[in-house]
Every structure is written in C-alpha cells, then in structure tokens.
Design a protein around this motif. Structure first.
Motif, PDB file in Angstrom:
ATOM      1  N   LEU A 104      13.011  25.006  41.483  1.00  0.00           N
ATOM      2  CA  LEU A 104      12.446  24.218  40.380  1.00  0.00           C
ATOM      3  C   LEU A 104      13.327  24.296  39.136  1.00  0.00           C
ATOM      4  O   LEU A 104      13.488  23.308  38.421  1.00  0.00           O
ATOM      5  N   ALA A 105      13.913  25.454  38.886  1.00  0.00           N
ATOM      6  CA  ALA A 105      14.839  25.588  37.753  1.00  0.00           C
ATOM      7  C   ALA A 105      16.076  24.705  37.967  1.00  0.00           C
ATOM      8  O   ALA A 105      16.597  24.111  37.011  1.00  0.00           O
ATOM      9  N   ALA A 106      16.522  24.583  39.212  1.00  0.00           N
ATOM     10  CA  ALA A 106      17.663  23.712  39.508  1.00  0.00           C
ATOM     11  C   ALA A 106      17.296  22.249  39.268  1.00  0.00           C
ATOM     12  O   ALA A 106      18.121  21.470  38.763  1.00  0.00           O
ATOM     13  N   TRP A 107      16.058  21.856  39.618  1.00  0.00           N
ATOM     14  CA  TRP A 107      15.621  20.483  39.331  1.00  0.00           C
ATOM     15  C   TRP A 107      15.571  20.244  37.832  1.00  0.00           C
ATOM     16  O   TRP A 107      16.011  19.194  37.353  1.00  0.00           O
ATOM     17  N   LYS A 108      15.061  21.219  37.073  1.00  0.00           N
ATOM     18  CA  LYS A 108      15.023  21.088  35.612  1.00  0.00           C
ATOM     19  C   LYS A 108      16.414  20.884  35.045  1.00  0.00           C
ATOM     20  O   LYS A 108      16.637  20.020  34.196  1.00  0.00           O
ATOM     21  N   LYS A 109      17.348  21.687  35.509  1.00  0.00           N
ATOM     22  CA  LYS A 109      18.728  21.595  35.018  1.00  0.00           C
ATOM     23  C   LYS A 109      19.317  20.228  35.350  1.00  0.00           C
ATOM     24  O   LYS A 109      19.933  19.578  34.489  1.00  0.00           O
ATOM     25  N   ALA A 110      19.121  19.771  36.568  1.00  0.00           N
ATOM     26  CA  ALA A 110      19.641  18.465  36.979  1.00  0.00           C
ATOM     27  C   ALA A 110      19.035  17.352  36.136  1.00  0.00           C
ATOM     28  O   ALA A 110      19.744  16.433  35.700  1.00  0.00           O
ATOM     29  N   VAL A 111      17.742  17.430  35.891  1.00  0.00           N
ATOM     30  CA  VAL A 111      17.061  16.427  35.066  1.00  0.00           C
ATOM     31  C   VAL A 111      17.641  16.430  33.656  1.00  0.00           C
ATOM     32  O   VAL A 111      17.943  15.378  33.094  1.00  0.00           O
ATOM     33  N   SER A 112      17.811  17.620  33.085  1.00  0.00           N
ATOM     34  CA  SER A 112      18.357  17.724  31.721  1.00  0.00           C
ATOM     35  C   SER A 112      19.764  17.162  31.621  1.00  0.00           C
ATOM     36  O   SER A 112      20.138  16.580  30.597  1.00  0.00           O
ATOM     37  N   GLU A 113      20.554  17.342  32.669  1.00  0.00           N
ATOM     38  CA  GLU A 113      21.943  16.897  32.646  1.00  0.00           C
ATOM     39  C   GLU A 113      22.116  15.428  33.033  1.00  0.00           C
ATOM     40  O   GLU A 113      23.181  14.861  32.802  1.00  0.00           O
ATOM     41  N   THR A 114      21.070  14.817  33.614  1.00  0.00           N
ATOM     42  CA  THR A 114      21.213  13.472  34.156  1.00  0.00           C
ATOM     43  C   THR A 114      20.436  12.412  33.380  1.00  0.00           C
ATOM     44  O   THR A 114      20.951  11.325  33.137  1.00  0.00           O
ATOM     45  N   LEU A 115      19.213  12.728  33.004  1.00  0.00           N
ATOM     46  CA  LEU A 115      18.373  11.736  32.326  1.00  0.00           C
ATOM     47  C   LEU A 115      18.582  11.797  30.826  1.00  0.00           C
ATOM     48  O   LEU A 115      19.070  12.796  30.283  1.00  0.00           O
ATOM     49  N   ASP A 116      18.161  10.737  30.132  1.00  0.00           N
ATOM     50  CA  ASP A 116      18.262  10.782  28.677  1.00  0.00           C
ATOM     51  C   ASP A 116      17.293  11.843  28.149  1.00  0.00           C
ATOM     52  O   ASP A 116      16.342  12.218  28.831  1.00  0.00           O
ATOM     53  N   PRO A 117      17.543  12.361  26.950  1.00  0.00           N
ATOM     54  CA  PRO A 117      16.755  13.497  26.453  1.00  0.00           C
ATOM     55  C   PRO A 117      15.240  13.262  26.428  1.00  0.00           C
ATOM     56  O   PRO A 117      14.475  14.175  26.750  1.00  0.00           O
ATOM     57  N   GLU A 118      14.798  12.072  26.053  1.00  0.00           N
ATOM     58  CA  GLU A 118      13.356  11.807  25.992  1.00  0.00           C
ATOM     59  C   GLU A 118      12.734  11.836  27.389  1.00  0.00           C
ATOM     60  O   GLU A 118      11.693  12.452  27.610  1.00  0.00           O
ATOM     61  N   ALA A 119      13.370  11.184  28.341  1.00  0.00           N
ATOM     62  CA  ALA A 119      12.863  11.178  29.716  1.00  0.00           C
ATOM     63  C   ALA A 119      12.918  12.584  30.303  1.00  0.00           C
ATOM     64  O   ALA A 119      11.970  13.030  30.963  1.00  0.00           O
ATOM     65  N   ALA A 120      14.017  13.293  30.067  1.00  0.00           N
ATOM     66  CA  ALA A 120      14.162  14.652  30.589  1.00  0.00           C
ATOM     67  C   ALA A 120      13.066  15.563  30.044  1.00  0.00           C
ATOM     68  O   ALA A 120      12.502  16.380  30.784  1.00  0.00           O
ATOM     69  N   ALA A 121      12.745  15.421  28.765  1.00  0.00           N
ATOM     70  CA  ALA A 121      11.697  16.261  28.174  1.00  0.00           C
ATOM     71  C   ALA A 121      10.350  16.018  28.847  1.00  0.00           C
ATOM     72  O   ALA A 121       9.605  16.969  29.135  1.00  0.00           O
ATOM     73  N   GLN A 122      10.031  14.758  29.104  1.00  0.00           N
ATOM     74  CA  GLN A 122       8.758  14.434  29.759  1.00  0.00           C
ATOM     75  C   GLN A 122       8.712  15.006  31.180  1.00  0.00           C
ATOM     76  O   GLN A 122       7.726  15.648  31.567  1.00  0.00           O
ATOM     77  N   ILE A 123       9.750  14.779  31.942  1.00  0.00           N
ATOM     78  CA  ILE A 123       9.805  15.240  33.333  1.00  0.00           C
ATOM     79  C   ILE A 123       9.802  16.770  33.384  1.00  0.00           C
ATOM     80  O   ILE A 123       9.093  17.377  34.193  1.00  0.00           O
ATOM     81  N   ASN A 124      10.576  17.384  32.507  1.00  0.00           N
ATOM     82  CA  ASN A 124      10.696  18.844  32.552  1.00  0.00           C
ATOM     83  C   ASN A 124       9.433  19.569  32.106  1.00  0.00           C
ATOM     84  O   ASN A 124       9.240  20.734  32.459  1.00  0.00           O
ATOM     85  N   ARG A 125       8.550  18.894  31.378  1.00  0.00           N
ATOM     86  CA  ARG A 125       7.239  19.507  31.078  1.00  0.00           C
ATOM     87  C   ARG A 125       6.489  19.764  32.380  1.00  0.00           C
ATOM     88  O   ARG A 125       5.801  20.777  32.520  1.00  0.00           O
ATOM     89  N   ILE A 126       6.628  18.854  33.329  1.00  0.00           N
ATOM     90  CA  ILE A 126       5.958  19.018  34.620  1.00  0.00           C
ATOM     91  C   ILE A 126       6.623  20.133  35.415  1.00  0.00           C
ATOM     92  O   ILE A 126       5.943  20.989  35.992  1.00  0.00           O
ATOM     93  N   TYR A 127       7.951  20.147  35.431  1.00  0.00           N
ATOM     94  CA  TYR A 127       8.642  21.243  36.124  1.00  0.00           C
ATOM     95  C   TYR A 127       8.328  22.592  35.480  1.00  0.00           C
ATOM     96  O   TYR A 127       8.162  23.590  36.193  1.00  0.00           O
ATOM     97  N   ASP A 128       8.236  22.652  34.159  1.00  0.00           N
ATOM     98  CA  ASP A 128       7.839  23.897  33.490  1.00  0.00           C
ATOM     99  C   ASP A 128       6.459  24.340  33.956  1.00  0.00           C
ATOM    100  O   ASP A 128       6.228  25.526  34.217  1.00  0.00           O
ATOM    101  N   TRP A 129       5.542  23.392  34.056  1.00  0.00           N
ATOM    102  CA  TRP A 129       4.186  23.711  34.503  1.00  0.00           C
ATOM    103  C   TRP A 129       4.218  24.268  35.927  1.00  0.00           C
ATOM    104  O   TRP A 129       3.542  25.257  36.222  1.00  0.00           O
TER     105      TRP A 129
END
Length: 175
Positions: A104-129
């Motif tokens: 899950l941490a690897a998915w978070k990292k990939a999301v942060s590095e690939t999506l724009d910051p606003e989209a990454a923040a929304q998606i990563n809230r779910i991965y954090d959960w």
C-alpha cells in the motif's frame, strides 16, 4: 456485532470524478511502478513466503482495477470485506500480513509521483486509511468476520460474470 471498520469505510471522503479518471488513465503506469518497486524490495522474498513473484504481480493487476472501480463509483463500503478477503486469500498462499502495508505504501508513492497533487491527495487519503486499518484487516481475515452477513450469489456463473465486469470496468453491468 459488525466490526466498526464497516461503518468507517462509508464515511470516507468521496473521490472527485477528475481524480478517479486520472487514476484510471494511469493504471498501467501505476502498476508498473509498484511492480518495479516491490520486485526489488530487500525483503520481498520473506514477504511473499513461498509464493512466486507472479502471484504478487497478479495481485497488483487486480488491485489497480478494483481500486479504479471503487474510486469511480465511490463505493468505499466494498473495501473492508474485499480487503480482508484479499488478506485472507493471499496469506493462505503464504504471503506475510506484513506485505500489505509495504504494498500500500508503494501504491501511495506511485500515486504521488504520477498524478497531479490534488488528485494524489484525494486518492492517498484512501490508501492512508487502508494502511491505518491494517490491524483491523488482519483481525477480520483471521476471524473470517469479513464474510458475515453476506448473501451468497445465486450461481457461480453470476459471480464470475460480476467479477469479469468489475475488472473490465463495466460499471453499469456490475450494478
């Protein structure tokens, strides 16, 4: 009594259509990044137990498709039962429960590095959960409580059709 995580999942913040589309449009790039990172992880062999690397790679293909559907439809109520089932199924195939927070941490990292910051923040809230509730998923997987109250599908054919539609992003057919 149902585990508290089921109610908590329903109150997760919604993912905007734009963020869901970005995730969907970058699925292959995200998956490849996670595959690469975990394939060279120094502890990957102990995390996978006796399972071959191909099982992990298949998990990543299923994960990205499933999450794209969850984000598109904002169906967070699917997460507790599905994630606990995944924990149970992959642990049965010798995966360590410790694999999942690393993944899950690897998915978070990939999301942060690939999506724009606003989209990454929304998606990563779910991965954090998901990461924050790792112990709950282990508990549900061990107890089998993730399946409590589920109604069996009428036939194996319906279950296979539903899974195919979900993995192929045919949302209307799933509903």
């Amino acid at each position: 009594m149902e585990h508290a995580i089921f109610g908590q999942a329903q109150s997760l913040p919604r993912i905007s259509p734009a963020a869901a589309i970005q995730y969907r449009d970058h699925m292959e790039e995200l998956r490849k990044q996670v595959d690469q990172e975990l394939s060279v992880h120094p502890e990957i062999l102990s995390l996978l137990g006796r399972s071959p690397l191909e099982v992990m790679l298949t998990n990543h293909k299923n994960h990205v498709r499933f999450m794209a559907t969850v984000f598109r439809l904002n169906t967070f109520n699917l997460l507790p039962r599905t994630v606990a089932w995944v924990y149970h199924a992959y642990h049965h195939h010798a995966f360590s429960y410790d694999y999942f927070p690393v993944e899950l941490a690897a998915w978070k990292k990939a999301v942060s590095e690939t999506l724009d910051p606003e989209a990454a923040a929304q998606i990563n809230r779910i991965y954090d959960w998901l990461i924050d509730h790792h112990a709950d998923f282990v508990e549900l997987a061990e107890s089998g409580a993730y399946s409590a109250g589920l109604q069996p599908l009428e036939s194996q054919d319906k279950m296979q059709n539903f899974l195919r539609c979900m993995l192929e992003n045919h949302y209307r057919e799933c509903i």
